[in-house]
Design an enzyme around this catalytic site. Sequence first.
Site, PDB file in Angstrom:
ATOM      1  N   CYS A  71       0.795  -1.221   0.000  1.00 21.56           N
ATOM      2  CA  CYS A  71       0.000   0.000   0.000  1.00 21.56           C
ATOM      3  C   CYS A  71       0.832   1.278   0.000  1.00 21.56           C
ATOM      4  CB  CYS A  71      -0.903   0.009   1.237  1.00 21.56           C
ATOM      5  SG  CYS A  71       0.008  -0.016   2.807  1.00 21.56           S
ATOM      6  N   GLN A  72       2.152   1.187  -0.082  1.00 25.00           N
ATOM      7  CA  GLN A  72       2.953   2.397   0.066  1.00 25.00           C
ATOM      8  C   GLN A  72       2.570   3.474  -0.945  1.00 25.00           C
ATOM      9  OE1 GLN A  72       4.145  -0.687  -0.039  1.00 25.00           O
ATOM     10  NE2 GLN A  72       5.824  -0.985   1.405  1.00 25.00           N
TER      11      GLN A  72
END
Length: 322
Positions: A71-72
Amino acid sequence: MKVASLFSGAGGLDLGFINKGHEVVWANDNFYDAVQTYKRNISDHILYKDIAEVSSDEIPDHDILIGGFPCQGFSLANSKREENDTRNKLYLQLLRVLLDKKPKFFVAENVKGILSLGKGKIFDFIMQDFKNAGYNVKFKVLNAADFGVPQRRERVIIIGVRKDVDYVINYPESTHDQKIFDNKKPWVSIGKALEDIPEPEEDHSLSNHDYSKFKLKFNGYLGNRAIDPDKPAPTVTARGDDKGGVVVLHHPKNHRRMSVRELALVQSFPINFIFEGNRSSAYRQIGNAVPPLLGEAIASMFPLTLDENEINQNSDKALCEL
């Protein structure tokens, strides 16, 4: 139900499904330390390999595909998030496995920031891709604190049901709330969660009970906030890397940063769950994880068995929709 897990990390989501009676038959991640942690605490059915290099033929058949894809690129904690961040497209590996393996159900987990990326257009594209793959899909934002986790952690949970499966998935009812009503329990505070944990310098038999000595700051920014011991902790993050740059929350007494063991408890990992790798790596594994208690709530949405008649009777209708 047989479960296959992508982007498994240390196994928080997998542990939730196992605790609710499902069987995880295969898992995958390319973070070496996390894979070793998974093997030590859960099973050796996890494959250490980049999912882009894993053929769908290597993945056993399964009923539910689960994956908290990285999810960065989506996270609000990433001030430089962009629509064209290559990490945003890792969900395509999940989509590829869906298309090739066609499990009855899937779960895709991500940060809340995914909803606003590209003014919502990116999320719309993702949802449409899942629909085009032959699934009825919906999503909801769940807060881990509402399920007994001593942490305010909001995550988007996307649920997919293959169109020929005649089964309705309902999101779980919360068991906890900020205030007591409707027979719900109060949120678990971070002070309560850690009240019986001794200081790392005291005599103890806990594993991973070592903490970052990085100087405390109180400027309101991520990792530099004073912690209210009477409330759930702020979101545990994996911002940083395993070289020592991971952001770690303050202890509820605000006299030091939390140890690996304490941060794991904030994520609802069992107290005997051991993390492999150095301290910074362990912090990162914990920050990346789905809290097992939230994983249990998600797993509870799915049946443990499913009559084949519930699949076949709806197949003609699904083919027409496709």
